[in-house]
Design a protein around this motif. Structure first.
Motif, PDB file in Angstrom:
ATOM      1  N   ALA A  21      40.993  35.036   9.496  1.00 19.88           N
ATOM      2  CA  ALA A  21      40.909  34.964  10.863  1.00 19.88           C
ATOM      3  C   ALA A  21      42.393  34.508  11.071  1.00 19.88           C
ATOM      4  O   ALA A  21      42.779  34.880  12.456  1.00 19.88           O
ATOM      5  CB  ALA A  21      40.075  33.910  11.325  1.00 19.88           C
ATOM      6  N   ILE A  22      43.428  34.007  10.276  1.00 18.39           N
ATOM      7  CA  ILE A  22      44.596  33.703  10.414  1.00 18.39           C
ATOM      8  C   ILE A  22      45.622  34.464   9.629  1.00 18.39           C
ATOM      9  O   ILE A  22      47.001  34.123   9.880  1.00 18.39           O
ATOM     10  CB  ILE A  22      44.869  32.275  10.423  1.00 18.39           C
ATOM     11  CG1 ILE A  22      44.467  31.539   8.945  1.00 18.39           C
ATOM     12  CG2 ILE A  22      44.037  31.424  11.239  1.00 18.39           C
ATOM     13  CD1 ILE A  22      44.983  30.394   8.659  1.00 18.39           C
ATOM     14  N   ALA A  42      36.444  30.890  12.108  1.00 19.54           N
ATOM     15  CA  ALA A  42      36.849  32.045  12.709  1.00 19.54           C
ATOM     16  C   ALA A  42      37.048  31.725  13.984  1.00 19.54           C
ATOM     17  O   ALA A  42      37.823  32.277  14.879  1.00 19.54           O
ATOM     18  CB  ALA A  42      35.893  33.366  12.523  1.00 19.54           C
ATOM     19  N   PRO A  99      41.870  30.396  14.532  1.00 14.25           N
ATOM     20  CA  PRO A  99      42.895  31.056  15.418  1.00 14.25           C
ATOM     21  C   PRO A  99      43.370  30.270  16.701  1.00 14.25           C
ATOM     22  O   PRO A  99      44.601  30.316  16.911  1.00 14.25           O
ATOM     23  CB  PRO A  99      42.099  32.309  15.789  1.00 14.25           C
ATOM     24  CG  PRO A  99      41.038  32.578  14.740  1.00 14.25           C
ATOM     25  CD  PRO A  99      40.903  31.200  14.286  1.00 14.25           C
ATOM     26  N   ALA A 133      39.416  42.202  10.753  1.00  8.40           N
ATOM     27  CA  ALA A 133      40.086  41.989  11.704  1.00  8.40           C
ATOM     28  C   ALA A 133      41.471  42.676  11.760  1.00  8.40           C
ATOM     29  O   ALA A 133      41.647  43.157  12.868  1.00  8.40           O
ATOM     30  CB  ALA A 133      40.546  40.399  11.783  1.00  8.40           C
ATOM     31  N   TYR A 162      42.551  45.508  14.888  1.00 11.33           N
ATOM     32  CA  TYR A 162      43.772  45.018  15.450  1.00 11.33           C
ATOM     33  C   TYR A 162      44.814  46.359  15.290  1.00 11.33           C
ATOM     34  O   TYR A 162      45.553  46.831  16.335  1.00 11.33           O
ATOM     35  CB  TYR A 162      44.391  43.709  14.857  1.00 11.33           C
ATOM     36  CG  TYR A 162      45.840  43.499  15.153  1.00 11.33           C
ATOM     37  CD1 TYR A 162      46.034  42.914  16.575  1.00 11.33           C
ATOM     38  CD2 TYR A 162      47.032  43.597  14.627  1.00 11.33           C
ATOM     39  CE1 TYR A 162      47.169  42.731  17.027  1.00 11.33           C
ATOM     40  CE2 TYR A 162      48.315  43.431  15.066  1.00 11.33           C
ATOM     41  CZ  TYR A 162      48.357  42.755  16.287  1.00 11.33           C
ATOM     42  OH  TYR A 162      49.661  42.449  16.807  1.00 11.33           O
ATOM     43  N   ILE A 207      44.370  39.959  19.054  1.00  5.71           N
ATOM     44  CA  ILE A 207      44.121  39.064  17.831  1.00  5.71           C
ATOM     45  C   ILE A 207      42.842  38.188  18.116  1.00  5.71           C
ATOM     46  O   ILE A 207      41.753  38.149  17.410  1.00  5.71           O
ATOM     47  CB  ILE A 207      45.225  38.088  17.588  1.00  5.71           C
ATOM     48  CG1 ILE A 207      46.384  38.936  17.255  1.00  5.71           C
ATOM     49  CG2 ILE A 207      44.937  37.041  16.629  1.00  5.71           C
ATOM     50  CD1 ILE A 207      47.782  37.989  17.006  1.00  5.71           C
ATOM     51  N   THR A 208      42.456  37.713  19.543  1.00  4.47           N
ATOM     52  CA  THR A 208      41.506  36.983  19.744  1.00  4.47           C
ATOM     53  C   THR A 208      40.334  37.865  19.768  1.00  4.47           C
ATOM     54  O   THR A 208      39.133  37.440  19.312  1.00  4.47           O
ATOM     55  CB  THR A 208      41.869  36.495  21.162  1.00  4.47           C
ATOM     56  OG1 THR A 208      42.827  35.769  21.224  1.00  4.47           O
ATOM     57  CG2 THR A 208      40.391  35.752  21.726  1.00  4.47           C
ATOM     58  N   ALA A 262      39.357  38.422  16.069  1.00  7.18           N
ATOM     59  CA  ALA A 262      38.588  37.490  15.579  1.00  7.18           C
ATOM     60  C   ALA A 262      37.320  36.906  15.784  1.00  7.18           C
ATOM     61  O   ALA A 262      36.703  36.575  15.081  1.00  7.18           O
ATOM     62  CB  ALA A 262      39.592  36.287  15.606  1.00  7.18           C
ATOM     63  N   SER A 263      37.215  37.341  17.211  1.00  8.83           N
ATOM     64  CA  SER A 263      35.587  37.274  17.834  1.00  8.83           C
ATOM     65  C   SER A 263      34.575  38.210  17.278  1.00  8.83           C
ATOM     66  O   SER A 263      33.596  37.875  17.016  1.00  8.83           O
ATOM     67  CB  SER A 263      35.811  37.416  19.362  1.00  8.83           C
ATOM     68  OG  SER A 263      36.548  36.511  20.013  1.00  8.83           O
ATOM     69  N   LEU A 320      34.934  38.999  13.988  1.00 10.26           N
ATOM     70  CA  LEU A 320      34.839  38.523  12.663  1.00 10.26           C
ATOM     71  C   LEU A 320      33.815  37.281  12.882  1.00 10.26           C
ATOM     72  O   LEU A 320      32.975  36.914  12.156  1.00 10.26           O
ATOM     73  CB  LEU A 320      36.026  37.877  11.953  1.00 10.26           C
ATOM     74  CG  LEU A 320      36.179  37.507  10.676  1.00 10.26           C
ATOM     75  CD1 LEU A 320      35.431  38.443   9.800  1.00 10.26           C
ATOM     76  CD2 LEU A 320      37.566  37.074  10.349  1.00 10.26           C
TER      77      LEU A 320
END
Length: 417
Positions: free
Chosen positions: A37-38, A157, A161, A249, A253, A260-261, A264-265, A267
């Motif tokens: 996630a990061i 996750a 972020p 992710a 992306y 990115i948000t 990540a959501s 995921l």
């Protein structure tokens, strides 16, 4: 006294054990499962390739190749409280220190140390639950406990972020360390052994055994039909799991231009569905007339369908992507619940810890090799399609082999009647 005869399996305290084992699992894997996630933040800040991102994940999984075997043997000799508790404390210390890493190599080193401590969480929690629960509840309980892994991943996750965006990705490591510390303290304070007689298990008894004979007995498990099937299915499914975890992710992306948000959501949705999958599929395995392994084979088929949909069907709406992420998470993470219950139940009671460690160590080889391999495929081809295709082929091969074994050996076991 065998696990099946243990009176503590009727004690209400087994539910406390299940709770703290799940918390320990979630806290130990919180950061390891959430690094995907990061990954985008680390990649952009340090200008890393996709291969280097894959190596970060592999670093945390390198030591467990041997560490799981060591942890499994320790669990057969010592109280789970100390093995799991001390291991999770090591995870906490390494993650807190990693926030001060100022180079890629230093970060790799700290993640390797994280992996050493993380080695105890998987087999330790699994043995704890296996010891405290009888067969008719073992799959359900194991599923809840194993749900700790995607639960930790789902929470990370959602949280990491945000922390990385507001304060920097280095602070995400500190957050992961503090979560691991909390899990270690809870496990050390509240865990009780299912074996009330310390004379039945302990270092004195274990030390009296001949080391060579012990190792020969342990590794003879590799010849069992059950272990061969476990290895084949585990390696393919864990490869899929980490492919989804690390590259979904990044894929969304890069390929679909999601933020990115949003990536990540999705995921987070996959991880959340994985929590439900591990519980529901493991509970199903308790009652499945076709055997405990049949739900694992169902997961293989569902994963193949999901990955084919991901790479060949155009999906640009968030709702459809969320449904697909949920499908992949439910089966791509959920398989582990019935799979690990099958391992724990099939092994002889005196070798449960090592059997779990051996099976998980085989998985670790794939966990270490697959992320950088998928990353390298992406870097060389400039496409994620070859990587996803590789995972589909691996899962299909495992499904065919498992189906053939199921027909030939309908009651696979470790030579037990």
């Amino acid at each position: 006294m065998s696990a099946t005869d243990n009176p503590r399996q009727q004690s209400n305290y087994r539910w406390v054990i299940l709770l703290i084992a799940t918390i320990a699992q979630a806290s130990a894997c919180f950061f390891v499962q959430g690094i995907g996630a990061i990954a985008i933040f680390i990649q952009q800040d340090w200008h890393l390739s996709v291969l280097q991102i894959g190596l970060l994940v592999s670093a945390a999984q390198l030591i467990p190749i041997v560490g799981l075997l060591v942890a499994g043997e320790l669990l057969d000799r010592f109280d789970e409280r100390w093995v799991v508790g001390i291991g999770t404390l090591l995870v906490a210390a390494a993650l807190c220190a990693a926030m001060f890493a100022n180079s890629y190599l230093m970060l790799l080193l700290f993640l390797i140390i994280v992996g050493a401590g993380y080695s105890t969480a998987q087999p330790g929690g699994s043995k704890s639950v296996s010891s405290w629960f009888s067969r008719h509840q073992r799959g359900f309980a194991m599923g809840i406990r194993q749900a700790g892994l995607p639960l930790g991943g789902a929470l990370s996750a959602a949280m990491l972020p945000y922390i990385a965006t507001r304060w920097g990705w280095q602070w995400s490591f500190l957050a992961g360390g503090l979560v691991a510390l909390a899990g270690a303290v809870i496990f050390l304070l509240f865990y009780r052994s299912a074996n009330p007689d310390p004379g039945e298990q302990g270092p004195a008894r274990a030390a009296a055994q001949d080391l060579k004979a012990t190792l020969a007995s342990r590794f003879s498990m590799l010849k069992e039909p059950a272990m061969k099937q476990i290895m084949i299915s585990g390696i393919s499914l864990i490869s899929v799991q980490y492919g989804i975890l690390i590259f979904t992710a990044l894929y969304l992306y890069d390929r679909l231009d999601l933020s990115i948000t949003a990536a990540a959501s999705l995921l987070f949705i996959a991880q959340g569905a994985g929590v439900m999958g591990r519980i529901i599929l493991a509970a199903w395995s308790d009652r499945c007339q076709s055997g405990r392994y049949f739900p694992v084979m169902t997961c293989m088929l569902a994963i193949i369908v999901g990955l084919l949909t991901l790479i060949w069907m155009p999906m640009h709406t968030f709702v459809l992507l969320a449904l697909l992420a949920g499908w992949l998470g439910f089966f791509g993470f959920g398989w582990y619940g019935p799979w690990v219950a099958y391992v724990a139940e099939s092994a002889p009671a005196s070798k449960t810890g090592f059997a779990l460690g051996l099976a998980m160590a085989c998985n670790q080889v794939a966990i270490v090799l697959m992320p950088p391999a998928l990353g390298l495929l992406k870097d060389l081809t400039h496409s994620y399609i070859p990587g996803w295709s590789l995972l589909i082929v691996m899962t299909l091969v495992a499904l065919v082999i498992s189906a053939r074994n199921a027909l030939s050996f309908p009651r696979l076991a470790w030579g037990r009647k």
